[in-house]
Scaffold this motif. Structure first.
Motif, PDB file in Angstrom:
ATOM      1  N   ASP A  57      24.028  17.042  -2.923  1.00 48.12           N
ATOM      2  CA  ASP A  57      24.954  16.330  -2.040  1.00 48.12           C
ATOM      3  C   ASP A  57      25.471  15.045  -2.693  1.00 48.12           C
ATOM      4  N   VAL A  58      24.592  14.316  -3.368  1.00 49.40           N
ATOM      5  CA  VAL A  58      24.992  13.067  -4.029  1.00 49.40           C
ATOM      6  C   VAL A  58      26.016  13.354  -5.123  1.00 49.40           C
ATOM      7  N   ILE A  59      25.742  14.373  -5.929  1.00 51.29           N
ATOM      8  CA  ILE A  59      26.656  14.716  -7.026  1.00 51.29           C
ATOM      9  C   ILE A  59      28.036  15.063  -6.469  1.00 51.29           C
ATOM     10  N   ILE A  60      28.072  15.847  -5.408  1.00 51.76           N
ATOM     11  CA  ILE A  60      29.346  16.221  -4.788  1.00 51.76           C
ATOM     12  C   ILE A  60      30.041  14.982  -4.218  1.00 51.76           C
ATOM     13  N   ASP A  61      29.276  14.117  -3.532  1.00 58.08           N
ATOM     14  CA  ASP A  61      29.852  12.890  -2.964  1.00 58.08           C
ATOM     15  C   ASP A  61      30.461  12.001  -4.039  1.00 58.08           C
ATOM     16  N   LEU A  62      29.892  12.031  -5.245  1.00 57.52           N
ATOM     17  CA  LEU A  62      30.396  11.205  -6.343  1.00 57.52           C
ATOM     18  C   LEU A  62      31.425  11.951  -7.195  1.00 57.52           C
ATOM     19  N   SER A  63      31.965  13.039  -6.637  1.00 56.62           N
ATOM     20  CA  SER A  63      33.026  13.841  -7.262  1.00 56.62           C
ATOM     21  C   SER A  63      32.576  14.613  -8.493  1.00 56.62           C
ATOM     22  N   GLY A  64      31.292  14.910  -8.551  1.00 58.81           N
ATOM     23  CA  GLY A  64      30.784  15.722  -9.654  1.00 58.81           C
ATOM     24  C   GLY A  64      30.616  17.164  -9.226  1.00 58.81           C
ATOM     25  N   GLU A  65      30.154  17.968 -10.167  1.00 61.26           N
ATOM     26  CA  GLU A  65      29.893  19.371  -9.877  1.00 61.26           C
ATOM     27  C   GLU A  65      28.452  19.681 -10.261  1.00 61.26           C
ATOM     28  N   PRO A  66      27.619  20.021  -9.271  1.00 60.67           N
ATOM     29  CA  PRO A  66      26.207  20.305  -9.564  1.00 60.67           C
ATOM     30  C   PRO A  66      26.056  21.532 -10.455  1.00 60.67           C
ATOM     31  N   VAL A  67      25.008  21.522 -11.244  1.00 64.89           N
ATOM     32  CA  VAL A  67      24.653  22.656 -12.096  1.00 64.89           C
ATOM     33  C   VAL A  67      23.509  23.390 -11.412  1.00 64.89           C
ATOM     34  N   GLU A  72      21.346   1.257  -8.933  1.00 65.39           N
ATOM     35  CA  GLU A  72      21.293  -0.190  -8.686  1.00 65.39           C
ATOM     36  C   GLU A  72      22.465  -0.892  -9.358  1.00 65.39           C
ATOM     37  N   GLU A  73      22.751  -0.525 -10.598  1.00 60.50           N
ATOM     38  CA  GLU A  73      23.857  -1.143 -11.327  1.00 60.50           C
ATOM     39  C   GLU A  73      25.196  -0.876 -10.653  1.00 60.50           C
ATOM     40  N   LEU A  74      25.311   0.268  -9.968  1.00 65.27           N
ATOM     41  CA  LEU A  74      26.552   0.624  -9.265  1.00 65.27           C
ATOM     42  C   LEU A  74      26.552   0.130  -7.821  1.00 65.27           C
ATOM     43  N   ASP A  75      25.514  -0.598  -7.443  1.00 70.83           N
ATOM     44  CA  ASP A  75      25.355  -1.134  -6.083  1.00 70.83           C
ATOM     45  C   ASP A  75      25.339  -0.028  -5.030  1.00 70.83           C
ATOM     46  N   LEU A  76      24.713   1.088  -5.376  1.00 69.75           N
ATOM     47  CA  LEU A  76      24.526   2.202  -4.443  1.00 69.75           C
ATOM     48  C   LEU A  76      23.093   2.105  -3.903  1.00 69.75           C
ATOM     49  N   VAL A  77      22.899   1.156  -2.997  1.00 71.94           N
ATOM     50  CA  VAL A  77      21.565   0.802  -2.528  1.00 71.94           C
ATOM     51  C   VAL A  77      20.839   1.989  -1.898  1.00 71.94           C
ATOM     52  N   GLU A  78      21.530   2.724  -1.035  1.00 72.81           N
ATOM     53  CA  GLU A  78      20.881   3.858  -0.371  1.00 72.81           C
ATOM     54  C   GLU A  78      20.396   4.886  -1.383  1.00 72.81           C
ATOM     55  N   LEU A  79      21.212   5.167  -2.382  1.00 72.01           N
ATOM     56  CA  LEU A  79      20.831   6.121  -3.415  1.00 72.01           C
ATOM     57  C   LEU A  79      19.659   5.585  -4.228  1.00 72.01           C
ATOM     58  N   GLN A  80      19.709   4.323  -4.580  1.00 75.01           N
ATOM     59  CA  GLN A  80      18.614   3.727  -5.344  1.00 75.01           C
ATOM     60  C   GLN A  80      17.291   3.860  -4.585  1.00 75.01           C
ATOM     61  N   LEU A  81      17.315   3.529  -3.303  1.00 68.07           N
ATOM     62  CA  LEU A  81      16.095   3.602  -2.501  1.00 68.07           C
ATOM     63  C   LEU A  81      15.571   5.032  -2.382  1.00 68.07           C
ATOM     64  N   GLN A  82      16.473   5.977  -2.208  1.00 72.39           N
ATOM     65  CA  GLN A  82      16.049   7.377  -2.120  1.00 72.39           C
ATOM     66  C   GLN A  82      15.443   7.832  -3.439  1.00 72.39           C
ATOM     67  N   LEU A  83      16.053   7.453  -4.558  1.00 71.28           N
ATOM     68  CA  LEU A  83      15.508   7.826  -5.860  1.00 71.28           C
ATOM     69  C   LEU A  83      14.158   7.161  -6.095  1.00 71.28           C
ATOM     70  N   ASP A  84      14.000   5.911  -5.663  1.00 70.17           N
ATOM     71  CA  ASP A  84      12.701   5.244  -5.778  1.00 70.17           C
ATOM     72  C   ASP A  84      11.639   5.992  -4.969  1.00 70.17           C
ATOM     73  N   GLU A  85      12.013   6.481  -3.795  1.00 69.46           N
ATOM     74  CA  GLU A  85      11.078   7.265  -2.982  1.00 69.46           C
ATOM     75  C   GLU A  85      10.709   8.570  -3.688  1.00 69.46           C
TER      76      GLU A  85
END
Length: 89
Positions: free
Chosen positions: A9-19, A57-70
């Motif tokens: 879902d994150v990859i799609i939201d960021l306009s990428g294509e999941p593998v 974190e560098e992109l200021d995507l706080v929610e994503l950073q926190l989820q990845l930390d979890e």
């Protein structure tokens, strides 16, 4: 699967294509060797999630950073369990 679904879902939201093709890996024989491989894969996941959390974190995507930390925490717990099992073998 929860991690894969979330990251898709994150990859799609960021306009990428999941593998959808999994990485190749060796298929060891015997329980101990399989556990060792599992531990190495958990360690690699931890490293990858940490790297991506730093990027978020560098992109200021706080929610994503926190989820990845979890996710790092969850994988570290898996690695800890595998080390305990291997220690007992």
């Amino acid at each position: 699967m929860r991690h894969a679904s979330f990251l898709t879902d994150v990859i799609i939201d960021l306009s990428g294509e999941p593998v959808a093709t999994p990485k190749e890996f060796s298929k060891p024989e015997g329980n101990k060797e399989m556990l060792k491989l599992g531990l190495e894969m958990e360690k690699q996941d931890i490293e990858n999630y940490r790297k991506h959390a730093q990027m978020a974190e560098e992109l200021d995507l706080v929610e994503l950073q926190l989820q990845l930390d979890e996710m790092v925490s969850e994988e570290a717990g898996h690695a800890w369990e595998l080390r305990r099992i291997l220690k007992g073998l």
